[in-house]
Design a protein around this motif. Sequence first.
Motif, PDB file in Angstrom:
ATOM      1  N   VAL A 121     -50.826 -29.340 -49.853  1.00  0.00           N
ATOM      2  CA  VAL A 121     -51.206 -29.515 -51.144  1.00  0.00           C
ATOM      3  C   VAL A 121     -51.753 -27.791 -50.629  1.00  0.00           C
ATOM      4  O   VAL A 121     -52.168 -26.859 -52.145  1.00  0.00           O
ATOM      5  CB  VAL A 121     -53.046 -30.414 -51.563  1.00  0.00           C
ATOM      6  CG1 VAL A 121     -53.549 -29.495 -52.375  1.00  0.00           C
ATOM      7  CG2 VAL A 121     -51.508 -31.902 -52.306  1.00  0.00           C
ATOM      8  N   PRO A 122     -52.577 -27.759 -49.958  1.00  0.00           N
ATOM      9  CA  PRO A 122     -53.105 -26.678 -49.724  1.00  0.00           C
ATOM     10  C   PRO A 122     -52.363 -24.994 -49.206  1.00  0.00           C
ATOM     11  O   PRO A 122     -52.683 -24.138 -50.425  1.00  0.00           O
ATOM     12  CB  PRO A 122     -53.574 -26.348 -48.386  1.00  0.00           C
ATOM     13  CG  PRO A 122     -53.834 -27.542 -47.832  1.00  0.00           C
ATOM     14  CD  PRO A 122     -52.920 -28.651 -49.027  1.00  0.00           C
ATOM     15  N   VAL A 168     -52.423 -22.296 -52.601  1.00  0.00           N
ATOM     16  CA  VAL A 168     -52.233 -20.785 -51.835  1.00  0.00           C
ATOM     17  C   VAL A 168     -51.144 -19.605 -53.317  1.00  0.00           C
ATOM     18  O   VAL A 168     -51.495 -18.950 -53.760  1.00  0.00           O
ATOM     19  CB  VAL A 168     -51.492 -20.573 -50.522  1.00  0.00           C
ATOM     20  CG1 VAL A 168     -50.930 -18.533 -50.660  1.00  0.00           C
ATOM     21  CG2 VAL A 168     -52.964 -21.017 -49.681  1.00  0.00           C
ATOM     22  N   ILE A 169     -50.236 -20.547 -53.591  1.00  0.00           N
ATOM     23  CA  ILE A 169     -49.317 -20.066 -54.339  1.00  0.00           C
ATOM     24  C   ILE A 169     -50.055 -19.718 -55.759  1.00  0.00           C
ATOM     25  O   ILE A 169     -49.961 -19.262 -56.322  1.00  0.00           O
ATOM     26  CB  ILE A 169     -48.069 -21.017 -54.511  1.00  0.00           C
ATOM     27  CG1 ILE A 169     -46.824 -21.472 -52.890  1.00  0.00           C
ATOM     28  CG2 ILE A 169     -46.918 -20.669 -55.544  1.00  0.00           C
ATOM     29  CD1 ILE A 169     -45.984 -21.818 -53.261  1.00  0.00           C
ATOM     30  N   GLY A 170     -50.532 -20.952 -55.958  1.00  0.00           N
ATOM     31  CA  GLY A 170     -51.629 -20.847 -57.247  1.00  0.00           C
ATOM     32  C   GLY A 170     -51.837 -19.519 -57.468  1.00  0.00           C
ATOM     33  O   GLY A 170     -52.075 -18.796 -57.770  1.00  0.00           O
ATOM     34  N   THR A 171     -53.139 -19.382 -57.058  1.00  0.00           N
ATOM     35  CA  THR A 171     -54.295 -18.635 -56.817  1.00  0.00           C
ATOM     36  C   THR A 171     -53.521 -16.570 -56.634  1.00  0.00           C
ATOM     37  O   THR A 171     -53.525 -16.152 -56.917  1.00  0.00           O
ATOM     38  CB  THR A 171     -54.818 -18.438 -55.816  1.00  0.00           C
ATOM     39  OG1 THR A 171     -54.654 -19.060 -54.267  1.00  0.00           O
ATOM     40  CG2 THR A 171     -55.903 -19.882 -55.874  1.00  0.00           C
ATOM     41  N   ALA A 208     -57.127 -28.124 -60.086  1.00  0.00           N
ATOM     42  CA  ALA A 208     -56.838 -27.010 -60.386  1.00  0.00           C
ATOM     43  C   ALA A 208     -57.293 -25.915 -60.065  1.00  0.00           C
ATOM     44  O   ALA A 208     -58.653 -26.030 -60.410  1.00  0.00           O
ATOM     45  CB  ALA A 208     -55.605 -26.527 -61.791  1.00  0.00           C
ATOM     46  N   PRO A 209     -56.823 -24.496 -59.166  1.00  0.00           N
ATOM     47  CA  PRO A 209     -57.826 -23.969 -58.864  1.00  0.00           C
ATOM     48  C   PRO A 209     -58.772 -23.087 -60.845  1.00  0.00           C
ATOM     49  O   PRO A 209     -57.383 -23.168 -61.190  1.00  0.00           O
ATOM     50  CB  PRO A 209     -57.304 -22.640 -58.144  1.00  0.00           C
ATOM     51  CG  PRO A 209     -55.840 -23.474 -57.384  1.00  0.00           C
ATOM     52  CD  PRO A 209     -55.767 -24.789 -58.608  1.00  0.00           C
ATOM     53  N   ILE A 210     -59.825 -22.195 -60.572  1.00  0.00           N
ATOM     54  CA  ILE A 210     -60.295 -21.185 -61.793  1.00  0.00           C
ATOM     55  C   ILE A 210     -59.432 -20.615 -61.899  1.00  0.00           C
ATOM     56  O   ILE A 210     -58.878 -19.634 -63.028  1.00  0.00           O
ATOM     57  CB  ILE A 210     -61.566 -21.398 -61.570  1.00  0.00           C
ATOM     58  CG1 ILE A 210     -62.211 -22.693 -61.476  1.00  0.00           C
ATOM     59  CG2 ILE A 210     -62.009 -20.772 -62.749  1.00  0.00           C
ATOM     60  CD1 ILE A 210     -62.238 -23.336 -63.157  1.00  0.00           C
TER      61      ILE A 210
END
Length: 350
Positions: free
Chosen positions: A64-65, A69-72, A191-193
């Motif tokens: 998950v971490p 990282v990929i998402g942000t 999910a990240p902002i």
Amino acid sequence: MTISTRKEDPVSTTGTRTSPTVVDTTSPLKRFISAVGVQNISLILAIALVVAIIGLQNPLFFTVPNLRVIGTAIAIVGLLAVVQTIVIILGALDISVGSIAGLTSVTSAMIFTATSSAAIGALGAIAIGIACGLINGCIIVFGRVNPVIATLATLAAFKGVAQLISDGRAQGYTGADFFFVFLARGTFLGAPILIWVLVVVAVLAHVVLRYTTIGRNIYAVGGNNIASRLGGININRYIIGVYMITGAVAAIAGILITARTGSGQPVSGSEGLELQAITAAALGGAALKGGKGAIAGTILAVILLGVLTNGMTLLGVNTFWQNVAQGTLLVVAVVIQQLRSGERRIGIPG
């Protein structure tokens, strides 16, 4: 006596002639491919292949971490790729988006430091981004300069301004402000902002392009600007407007850079973003000649680039090879577009 063998059209019991029933014999698979698009399916398969290869080599990829990282990481590139797609559909190009992101990153931090207000810092950065887009549009329209040359010039100019006002160093500290911390580390529905910012911008761009007159006119201008002008479309207004929107979204990317790094970055964090944005748009199916492209394909291409970059980092591949990979993907995307267009290739007798 002659006997007619012609089959008469079916007639209903009321004497009214009816049309023959048309049966759709298209297979479900073909209908699915037509709905999703060959380009998008190719990107989905490529993502699946890259994920499988990297996941087998390094199980940490699926944690998950690392997915966060990929998402942000793709959020900032994704924002620039979305607006780059709109510019390309219009039949133009914006090479200055990375420099605008760097300039607005610095100004957002400097305004925040001077006013102690994150809102004023963000609004000031967006205003500067719009002004940069206006400059690009006016140079192209009133100076009659090719978009590539115009934005190549402003790429250097905007970067120079960012370095001048910051003395080439990171400015301000935003790591203790709630707004910037929320942008950098906040989550919504898990999910990240940063990802939600990208989703909102991408959905808005998709709706405008697909369901509004403005979107149809953008495609029309990119497809044939002469016919569009004769059809009553104010091409100059669309060029300036699209570049101003591009500047605004690039400013949002700059604000996210400030949030992620905790300070305004004149170059670090924004350099090379223009190449990544153009690569993602081309991979996603946006024709560099204009008139063709879709936001969904661009987002898939951004994910592919993000997964590939992250995987190469996890596998310990030299960062220089990442630049080689991006350049190669851009060449491949353009070559595929040229082959699909059916145009005669230069230098090859036909």
